[in-house]
Scaffold this motif. Structure first.
Motif, PDB file in Angstrom:
ATOM      1  N   LEU A 230      26.487  34.047  26.014  1.00 48.95           N
ATOM      2  CA  LEU A 230      27.595  33.458  26.775  1.00 48.95           C
ATOM      3  C   LEU A 230      28.749  34.450  26.929  1.00 48.95           C
ATOM      4  N   LYS A 231      28.864  35.326  25.922  1.00 55.83           N
ATOM      5  CA  LYS A 231      29.980  36.283  25.955  1.00 55.83           C
ATOM      6  C   LYS A 231      29.867  37.253  27.142  1.00 55.83           C
ATOM      7  N   THR A 232      28.615  37.598  27.495  1.00 60.39           N
ATOM      8  CA  THR A 232      28.438  38.633  28.534  1.00 60.39           C
ATOM      9  C   THR A 232      29.033  38.196  29.879  1.00 60.39           C
ATOM     10  N   PRO A 233      28.621  37.043  30.460  1.00 64.11           N
ATOM     11  CA  PRO A 233      29.254  36.666  31.740  1.00 64.11           C
ATOM     12  C   PRO A 233      30.733  36.338  31.595  1.00 64.11           C
ATOM     13  N   LEU A 234      31.118  35.793  30.434  1.00 61.94           N
ATOM     14  CA  LEU A 234      32.541  35.471  30.248  1.00 61.94           C
ATOM     15  C   LEU A 234      33.390  36.732  30.265  1.00 61.94           C
ATOM     16  N   SER A 235      32.894  37.787  29.582  1.00 62.87           N
ATOM     17  CA  SER A 235      33.652  39.049  29.560  1.00 62.87           C
ATOM     18  C   SER A 235      33.743  39.615  30.966  1.00 62.87           C
ATOM     19  N   ALA A 236      32.642  39.491  31.741  1.00 62.05           N
ATOM     20  CA  ALA A 236      32.653  40.015  33.113  1.00 62.05           C
ATOM     21  C   ALA A 236      33.690  39.261  33.941  1.00 62.05           C
ATOM     22  N   ILE A 237      33.699  37.937  33.825  1.00 61.67           N
ATOM     23  CA  ILE A 237      34.666  37.126  34.601  1.00 61.67           C
ATOM     24  C   ILE A 237      36.093  37.536  34.227  1.00 61.67           C
ATOM     25  N   LYS A 238      36.322  37.694  32.911  1.00 56.01           N
ATOM     26  CA  LYS A 238      37.675  38.037  32.444  1.00 56.01           C
ATOM     27  C   LYS A 238      38.100  39.402  33.013  1.00 56.01           C
ATOM     28  N   ALA A 239      37.181  40.359  32.962  1.00 57.03           N
ATOM     29  CA  ALA A 239      37.520  41.715  33.431  1.00 57.03           C
ATOM     30  C   ALA A 239      37.832  41.699  34.926  1.00 57.03           C
ATOM     31  N   ILE A 240      37.034  40.971  35.703  1.00 55.88           N
ATOM     32  CA  ILE A 240      37.261  40.940  37.156  1.00 55.88           C
ATOM     33  C   ILE A 240      38.585  40.227  37.461  1.00 55.88           C
ATOM     34  N   ALA A 241      38.828  39.131  36.736  1.00 59.75           N
ATOM     35  CA  ALA A 241      40.070  38.388  36.975  1.00 59.75           C
ATOM     36  C   ALA A 241      41.277  39.284  36.680  1.00 59.75           C
ATOM     37  N   GLU A 242      41.190  40.088  35.619  1.00 61.25           N
ATOM     38  CA  GLU A 242      42.299  40.981  35.260  1.00 61.25           C
ATOM     39  C   GLU A 242      42.514  42.031  36.356  1.00 61.25           C
ATOM     40  N   THR A 243      41.403  42.547  36.895  1.00 60.52           N
ATOM     41  CA  THR A 243      41.522  43.550  37.966  1.00 60.52           C
ATOM     42  C   THR A 243      42.219  42.932  39.173  1.00 60.52           C
ATOM     43  N   SER A 252      42.075  44.127  50.582  1.00 58.41           N
ATOM     44  CA  SER A 252      40.878  43.681  51.291  1.00 58.41           C
ATOM     45  C   SER A 252      40.016  44.910  51.595  1.00 58.41           C
ATOM     46  N   PRO A 253      38.714  44.947  51.524  1.00 61.87           N
ATOM     47  CA  PRO A 253      37.845  43.795  51.258  1.00 61.87           C
ATOM     48  C   PRO A 253      37.440  43.674  49.779  1.00 61.87           C
ATOM     49  N   ASP A 254      38.050  44.555  48.855  1.00 67.63           N
ATOM     50  CA  ASP A 254      37.683  44.508  47.425  1.00 67.63           C
ATOM     51  C   ASP A 254      37.852  43.108  46.826  1.00 67.63           C
ATOM     52  N   ASN A 255      38.968  42.482  47.228  1.00 69.86           N
ATOM     53  CA  ASN A 255      39.258  41.165  46.638  1.00 69.86           C
ATOM     54  C   ASN A 255      38.099  40.194  46.859  1.00 69.86           C
ATOM     55  N   MET A 256      37.505  40.251  48.048  1.00 70.16           N
ATOM     56  CA  MET A 256      36.391  39.352  48.372  1.00 70.16           C
ATOM     57  C   MET A 256      35.189  39.651  47.476  1.00 70.16           C
ATOM     58  N   ARG A 257      34.926  40.955  47.268  1.00 72.69           N
ATOM     59  CA  ARG A 257      33.780  41.372  46.450  1.00 72.69           C
ATOM     60  C   ARG A 257      33.976  40.892  44.993  1.00 72.69           C
ATOM     61  N   PHE A 258      35.221  41.010  44.508  1.00 75.99           N
ATOM     62  CA  PHE A 258      35.490  40.591  43.125  1.00 75.99           C
ATOM     63  C   PHE A 258      35.303  39.079  42.956  1.00 75.99           C
ATOM     64  N   VAL A 259      35.767  38.345  43.951  1.00 80.08           N
ATOM     65  CA  VAL A 259      35.626  36.883  43.858  1.00 80.08           C
ATOM     66  C   VAL A 259      34.143  36.491  43.871  1.00 80.08           C
ATOM     67  N   GLN A 260      33.357  37.211  44.707  1.00 77.45           N
ATOM     68  CA  GLN A 260      31.903  36.929  44.742  1.00 77.45           C
ATOM     69  C   GLN A 260      31.257  37.230  43.379  1.00 77.45           C
ATOM     70  N   GLN A 261      31.741  38.297  42.725  1.00 77.54           N
ATOM     71  CA  GLN A 261      31.194  38.636  41.401  1.00 77.54           C
ATOM     72  C   GLN A 261      31.536  37.541  40.379  1.00 77.54           C
ATOM     73  N   ILE A 262      32.745  37.025  40.468  1.00 80.28           N
ATOM     74  CA  ILE A 262      33.132  35.930  39.561  1.00 80.28           C
ATOM     75  C   ILE A 262      32.204  34.741  39.798  1.00 80.28           C
ATOM     76  N   ASP A 263      31.945  34.465  41.046  1.00 83.00           N
ATOM     77  CA  ASP A 263      31.068  33.339  41.403  1.00 83.00           C
ATOM     78  C   ASP A 263      29.662  33.540  40.812  1.00 83.00           C
ATOM     79  N   GLN A 264      29.130  34.769  40.930  1.00 86.70           N
ATOM     80  CA  GLN A 264      27.785  35.067  40.385  1.00 86.70           C
ATOM     81  C   GLN A 264      27.760  34.881  38.863  1.00 86.70           C
ATOM     82  N   GLN A 265      28.797  35.428  38.197  1.00 85.59           N
ATOM     83  CA  GLN A 265      28.840  35.327  36.731  1.00 85.59           C
ATOM     84  C   GLN A 265      28.978  33.863  36.289  1.00 85.59           C
ATOM     85  N   ALA A 266      29.738  33.113  37.074  1.00 79.38           N
ATOM     86  CA  ALA A 266      29.888  31.689  36.738  1.00 79.38           C
ATOM     87  C   ALA A 266      28.551  30.977  36.870  1.00 79.38           C
ATOM     88  N   ASP A 267      27.744  31.391  37.864  1.00 80.48           N
ATOM     89  CA  ASP A 267      26.402  30.811  38.040  1.00 80.48           C
ATOM     90  C   ASP A 267      25.521  31.114  36.826  1.00 80.48           C
TER      91      ASP A 267
END
Ligand code: ADP
Length: 456
Positions: A230-243, A252-267
């Protein structure tokens, strides 16, 4: 009655004295006669008292009946009353003895039926009692052990030390040890003083905690594995959110890519939690499984349909082959439909996940599902010509969180729990699962169930 007897004795003594005095007066006075009379009378009094004294004790045993309370009662022979009293006491003692024997029998049968081993020893360390479980845990073959010193009989050092300490300190001593048997057991021992002052002895209670220790270690591994996963996707979400917070949100368009990554990790996180909960429910027997006759061909068709699109996207040919050995009665098993779907969905999705040959392109990736029916069994094989599994990993493949290649599994959306879930579900329908695999050639996962006939 004592007073009555003493009175009779005294009266006889006095009578003897008077008769002697009268005789001395008639026959002629002598100085010796009164002395003889007095001594004679006293001797008679003493004799009566001594002779009749023991009867006094018996009289006290006799039930006291107040004649005033029972007007109809006839004056009783005191010896009858004494005999009755003795008889009554005898009956009381018999009853107590029987009750004691009954208690002892019950006590021993309770102790014999216990899973815990129990040994009682006296204050000198000699055995008073050993139950069946203690004999089995300590491998005591000797038929007669009562009276033997425990320390000489039991070879385990931990038992000897704990018993010695408890006998010396009169305090509870706890210890654990492992048996020497071919199937070693983890045993917990408590030596406790028996109640009483001075201490009458010790009781030793042995508890086989092998299963408990095994489950505890599984639980520890599970918690460690789950937290790590559980720590692995959580750490990824935290790191992307901090960025994003540090300014990337406005780029733009980095922000969109980061949000998509958060979505993937949440999945991934959500899949992991789902699989963890499902596995926990299956293992604890809380998963609601409702068995009914299910046609394996139907279930496998549903799974194939579910993954057809994904297979096409990955360029993998996905097929359900005609049933071998099947007849018009179909190939039914007695199981829960949704659980069977979970089993075949997991196997098919793994086959697709690990079928892809990066860059080789030498042969067409293919996943086949083959059902084979015999008189008594239905077998389903999920066959792929993918990456295969090396022999050294094959025995661990059904363990939770085990992955041959963790990065690849994560990249493909794996949770490391799929095969553990599959195995538990197959076993819950009394089925079997086995793996036949060759590295670089492919894998076959074979599940076998008892065949169910609709009109049997
Ligand atoms: P995951 O979610 O990682 O796929 P599973 O429990 O389903 O977890 O599988 C455990 C591991 O077994 C996988 O990570 C993979 O290494 C291996 N594995 C499972 N199925 C296959 C297959 N068909 N071919 C090759 N390796 C497989």
């Amino acid at each position: 009655m004592k007073s009555l007897l003493v009175k009779i004795g005294t009266a006889i003594g006095l009578l003897l004295l008077l008769m002697t005095l009268a005789a001395s007066a008639t026959v002629g006075y002598s100085h010796a006669l009164p002395v003889v009379a007095v001594l004679g009378g006293a001797a008679v009094v003493l004799f009566c008292y001594k002779l009749l004294k023991p009867l006094e004790a018996l009289e006290e045993l006799a039930p006291q009946v107040d004649p005033a309370e029972d007007p109809n009662s006839l004056p009783e022979d005191p010896f009858d009353r004494i005999r009755d009293a003795i008889q009554m006491r005898e009956e009381q003692l018999d009853r107590q003895h029987m009750r004691y024997a009954e208690y002892q029998e019950r006590f021993e049968s309770v102790l014999s039926g216990m899973d815990e081993g129990v040994i009682a020893i006296d204050a000198m360390g000699s055995i008073l009692f050993v139950n069946r479980a203690a004999r089995s845990i300590l491998s005591i073959d000797l038929a007669q052990v009562t009276g033997k010193p425990l320390i000489g009989l039991v070879r385990y050092e931990a038992v000897q030390l704990a018993t010695r300490e408890a006998l010396e300190t009169h305090k509870i001593v706890d210890t654990t040890f492992q048996t020497y048997s071919h199937n070693p057991r983890e045993v917990r021992l408590r030596v406790a003083p028996m109640a009483g002052e001075p201490v009458a002895g010790m009781t030793l209670v042995f508890q086989d905690v092998t299963e408990l220790v095994r489950l505890e270690s599984i639980r520890r591994d599970f918690v460690a594995g789950a937290s790590h996963e559980l720590k692995t996707p959580l750490s990824a979400i935290k790191a992307i959110a901090e960025t994003l917070l540090m300014g990337a949100i406005n780029k733009s368009p980095d922000n969109m890519r980061f949000v998509q990554q958060i979505d993937q990790q949440a999945d991934i996180l959500s899949r992991q939690v789902h699989d963890l909960l499902q596995l926990a429910r299956i293992e604890s027997g809380l998963e609601n499984l409702e068995s009914e006759p299910v046609d394996l061909f139907d279930v496998c068709s549903e799974s194939i349909t579910q993954y057809q699109l994904e297979a096409e996207q990955k360029g993998v040919e996905l097929l359900l082959l005609p049933v071998i050995g099947g007849d018009e009665s179909g190939c039914f098993v007695w199981a829960d439909h949704d659980a069977l779907r979970t089993i075949f969905d997991n196997l098919v999705s793994n086959a697709l996940r690990y079928s892809h040959h990066h860059g080789t392109g030498r042969r067409k990736a293919q996943v086949k599902v083959q059902i084979k029916a015999s008189n008594s069994q239905c077998v389903v094989e999920v066959i792929d010509n993918g990456i295969g599994i090396a022999p050294e990993h094959q025995s661990r493949i059904f363990e939770r969180f085990f992955r041959v290649d963790t990065a690849r599994s994560r990249e493909q959306g794996g949770t490391g729990l799929g095969l553990a879930i599959v195995k538990h579900l197959v076993l819950s329908f009394d089925g079997q699962i086995e793996l036949i695999s060759k590295l670089g050639i492919g894998s076959t996962f074979r599940t076998t169930f008892s065949r169910f006939y609709l009109h049997s």
